[in-house]
Design a protein around this motif. Structure first.
Motif, PDB file in Angstrom:
ATOM      1  N   PRO A  98       3.661   2.107 -11.931  1.00  0.00           N
ATOM      2  CA  PRO A  98       3.202   3.483 -11.687  1.00  0.00           C
ATOM      3  C   PRO A  98       2.616   3.643 -10.288  1.00  0.00           C
ATOM      4  CG  PRO A  98       2.411   2.687 -13.815  1.00  0.00           C
ATOM      5  CD  PRO A  98       3.021   1.516 -13.122  1.00  0.00           C
ATOM      6  N   ILE A  99       2.941   4.765  -9.658  1.00  0.00           N
ATOM      7  CA  ILE A  99       2.487   5.016  -8.283  1.00  0.00           C
ATOM      8  C   ILE A  99       0.963   4.980  -8.200  1.00  0.00           C
ATOM      9  CG2 ILE A  99       2.513   7.570  -8.496  1.00  0.00           C
ATOM     10  CD1 ILE A  99       3.595   5.547  -5.409  1.00  0.00           C
ATOM     11  N   GLU A 246      -2.989   4.005   4.539  1.00  0.00           N
ATOM     12  CA  GLU A 246      -2.288   2.980   3.739  1.00  0.00           C
ATOM     13  C   GLU A 246      -1.809   3.623   2.424  1.00  0.00           C
ATOM     14  OE1 GLU A 246      -3.235  -0.835   4.494  1.00  0.00           O
ATOM     15  OE2 GLU A 246      -1.345  -1.214   3.476  1.00  0.00           O
ATOM     16  N   VAL A 247      -2.697   4.380   1.781  1.00  0.00           N
ATOM     17  CA  VAL A 247      -2.329   5.028   0.511  1.00  0.00           C
ATOM     18  C   VAL A 247      -1.227   6.062   0.755  1.00  0.00           C
ATOM     19  CG1 VAL A 247      -3.166   6.521  -1.355  1.00  0.00           C
ATOM     20  CG2 VAL A 247      -4.572   4.610  -0.574  1.00  0.00           C
ATOM     21  N   LEU A 248      -1.366   6.854   1.820  1.00  0.00           N
ATOM     22  CA  LEU A 248      -0.337   7.871   2.107  1.00  0.00           C
ATOM     23  C   LEU A 248       1.007   7.214   2.395  1.00  0.00           C
ATOM     24  CD1 LEU A 248      -2.496  10.348   4.195  1.00  0.00           C
ATOM     25  CD2 LEU A 248      -1.457  10.801   1.979  1.00  0.00           C
ATOM     26  N   ILE A 342      -3.042  12.264  -6.323  1.00  0.00           N
ATOM     27  CA  ILE A 342      -3.689  11.161  -5.590  1.00  0.00           C
ATOM     28  C   ILE A 342      -4.137  11.664  -4.212  1.00  0.00           C
ATOM     29  CG2 ILE A 342      -3.344   8.850  -4.623  1.00  0.00           C
ATOM     30  CD1 ILE A 342      -1.141   8.484  -6.815  1.00  0.00           C
ATOM     31  N   VAL A 343      -3.278  12.468  -3.581  1.00  0.00           N
ATOM     32  CA  VAL A 343      -3.590  12.970  -2.235  1.00  0.00           C
ATOM     33  C   VAL A 343      -4.806  13.882  -2.276  1.00  0.00           C
ATOM     34  CG1 VAL A 343      -2.744  14.418  -0.368  1.00  0.00           C
ATOM     35  CG2 VAL A 343      -1.248  12.736  -1.368  1.00  0.00           C
ATOM     36  N   VAL A 385       3.419  16.855  -2.686  1.00  0.00           N
ATOM     37  CA  VAL A 385       2.646  15.877  -1.908  1.00  0.00           C
ATOM     38  C   VAL A 385       2.248  16.435  -0.531  1.00  0.00           C
ATOM     39  CG1 VAL A 385       4.687  14.740  -0.933  1.00  0.00           C
ATOM     40  CG2 VAL A 385       2.588  13.444  -1.221  1.00  0.00           C
ATOM     41  N   ASP A 386       3.059  17.360  -0.034  1.00  0.00           N
ATOM     42  CA  ASP A 386       2.805  17.849   1.320  1.00  0.00           C
ATOM     43  C   ASP A 386       1.659  18.836   1.406  1.00  0.00           C
ATOM     44  OD1 ASP A 386       4.691  16.430   2.745  1.00  0.00           O
ATOM     45  OD2 ASP A 386       6.287  17.721   1.994  1.00  0.00           O
TER      46      ASP A 386
END
Ligand code: ACO
Length: 463
Positions: A98-99, A246-248, A342-343, A385-386
């Protein structure tokens, strides 16, 4: 023989099938066909083979039935074991992981290894991988000269795309794509050099000297060093920004058969070298409906200017007369984009450090209104996500037109994994879709021009 008789003959040889199948009856001819449902993915995707439909014909000399699927809305172009998305449930997994878990605990280079190799690396494999990528970060000095040829205001995506394509000329052996050793070194080179070129593009536009890679830094911190370092002897990144990037990068590393990945696969299927194929992916990502969307989100927020203008802006979106709500909607996700969740959390962390700004307030209010508005609810339009990445990037002082470059740096990992999977898939051939021709039937050439040796008809009209 009548048309129907000829098709009865065709239909006497149905494809042998023991398993599930579609029974299709062609109302033009009355002929029945059995089309096996041959393809089944591990998560339940099913498909028929499009070429099995070719047996369905009105006349024996016909090409046979095709499927018409503009924009590939319902066509699987490959089998892939890399990334799984369930758009309705908002699930994204790389190689089964999972992401959310990868974003929480993995490094970007570990994810890049995972995407390519299918398993998490052992410590020794990871150390070797990091070493290889770190020691290929330098680019030929001529790349610098090449980049200096661009105007001061060149868009960094144009520069990145051209420079990555140009790398192909520096590594002619990369065209030996059937050689696993050549593929390996090309993959390492691309992962290592794309951040260097991306940073050089940034420095060129800013009129700043290029900063060479620092092999003592990790992948993300080294990238930030090449972007931001000034006169300090040793660059030390803000740990919140290093972690956020790093996460992005992990979130953007792959997203199955999106526009740019399909471009990489299609171009790569001609067996061109990987530098050229990845350049095609960068070109596709540049588009405002794809990777360019995070840039568009910021333009949109700037245009809105103040929270009080949001209702009028939303009305414009809904009427279809204004622009789209950038950062909303997705071809695949019809519930919340798991990356956006997450973002958003990441944005909270970053803004806790550097403080909330007016644009973030506008973004939050836009999201709140859109998520409670019938227009967006009924069309299943959620933030993608954007929506928040642009705000995070800007808070890290990246200029707006650099956002898509950051996306490209991360997506290079996915493009490379998908490219190699395509090349090593025995079922894949050069990508070559069909068309439904809607132009003229045959007609005779009768020029309307005067070439000097023959006089055009005086009263010529366009036919
Ligand atoms: N704002 C307003 N309306 C929208 C939006 C939006 N962002 N997105 C879709 N719609 C509407 C369409 O107008 C259409 O309405 P209709 O049925 O009344 O005609 C309906 O929702 C369905 O939209 P489609 O265009 O059919 O959806 P599609 O799957 O083709 O498009 C896309 C997906 C391109 C992402 C689209 O939602 C969009 O343009 N979004 C804005 C750009 C964006 O944020 N792109 C980033 C995508 S994520 C990525 O690439 C990393």
């Amino acid at each position: 023989m009548s048309k129907t008789e000829s098709n009865v003959a065709t239909a006497t040889a149905p494809a042998p099938t023991a398993g599930p199948a579609l029974e299709i009856k062609d109302s033009r001819t009355g002929t029945g066909y059995t089309v096996p449902i041959l393809e089944k993915g591990t998560e339940g995707d099913t498909a028929i083979r499009a070429s099995d439909l070719r047996r369905i014909k009105e006349r024996p000399d016909e090409f046979g039935l095709m499927t018409y699927d503009p924009a590939f809305m319902n066509t699987a172009s490959c089998k892939s074991a890399i990334t799984f998305i369930d758009g309705d449930k908002g699930i994204l997994r790389y190689r089964g992981y999972p992401i959310e878990q990868l974003a929480e605990s993995a490094s970007f280079l570990e994810v890049a290894w995972l995407l390519r190799n299918g398993e998490l690396p052992l410590q020794s494999e990871y150390d070797d991988w990091v070493h290889q990528v770190t020691y290929h970060t330098y680019v030929h000095e001529n790349i610098k000269t090449f980049l200096q040829g661009f105007r001061y205001d060149a868009h960094p995506m144009s520069m990145l795309c051209s420079a990555v394509a140009a790398l192909s000329s520096f590594y002619p052996a990369a065209k030996n794509i059937q050689d696993p050793a050549e593929r390996q070194i090309s993959i390492v080179r691309l992962l290592a050099k794309v951040p260097t070129i991306a940073a050089f593009c940034f420095r060129h536009v800013k009129g700043l000297p290029f900063i060479y890679p620092d092999n003592e830094l990790g992948y993300v911190e080294n990238f930030l060093s090449m972007v931001a370092r000034m006169s300090e002897p040793k660059y030390e990144g803000n740990p919140v920004f290093v972690k956020a990037l790093e996460v992005l990068f992990i979130l953007h590393a792959d997203h199955e058969q999106n526009c740019s990945t399909s471009a990489v696969r299609a171009v790569g299927s001609s067996q061109v070298d990987p530098f050229s194929a990845i350049a095609a992916g960068i070109a596709a990502l540049y588009g405002p409906l794809h990777g360019g969307a995070n840039e568009q989100v910021l333009h949109m927020i700037t245009q809105i200017g103040h929270k009080k203008n949001i209702p009028a802006f939303i009305e414009g979106v809904k009427s279809g007369k204004g622009q789209k709500l950038m950062g909303f909607g997705h071809r695949v996700y019809k519930s919340y984009d798991p990356r956006a969740r997450i973002v958003k959390k990441l944005a909270d962390d970053v803004f806790a450090q550097i403080g909330m700004d007016k644009d973030l307030e506008i973004a939050l209010e836009l999201e709140r209104i859109a998520l409670s508005d019938e227009y967006f609810i009924s069309r299943k339009l959620y933030p993608n996500v954007d929506f928040y990445t642009g705000l995070i990037y800007r808070s890290m002082a990246f200029p707006t037109d650099f956002f898509t470059v950051l996306f490209a740096v991360a997506r290079t990992a996915g493009w490379l994994a998908q490219w190699e999977e395509m090349l090593t898939d025995p079922e894949q051939k050069i990508a070559r879709p069909r068309q439904i021709y809607t132009g003229y039937g045959e007609r005779s050439y009768e020029s309307q021009l005067d070439y000097g040796y023959k006089v055009a008809k005086k009263d010529a009209v366009r036919r």
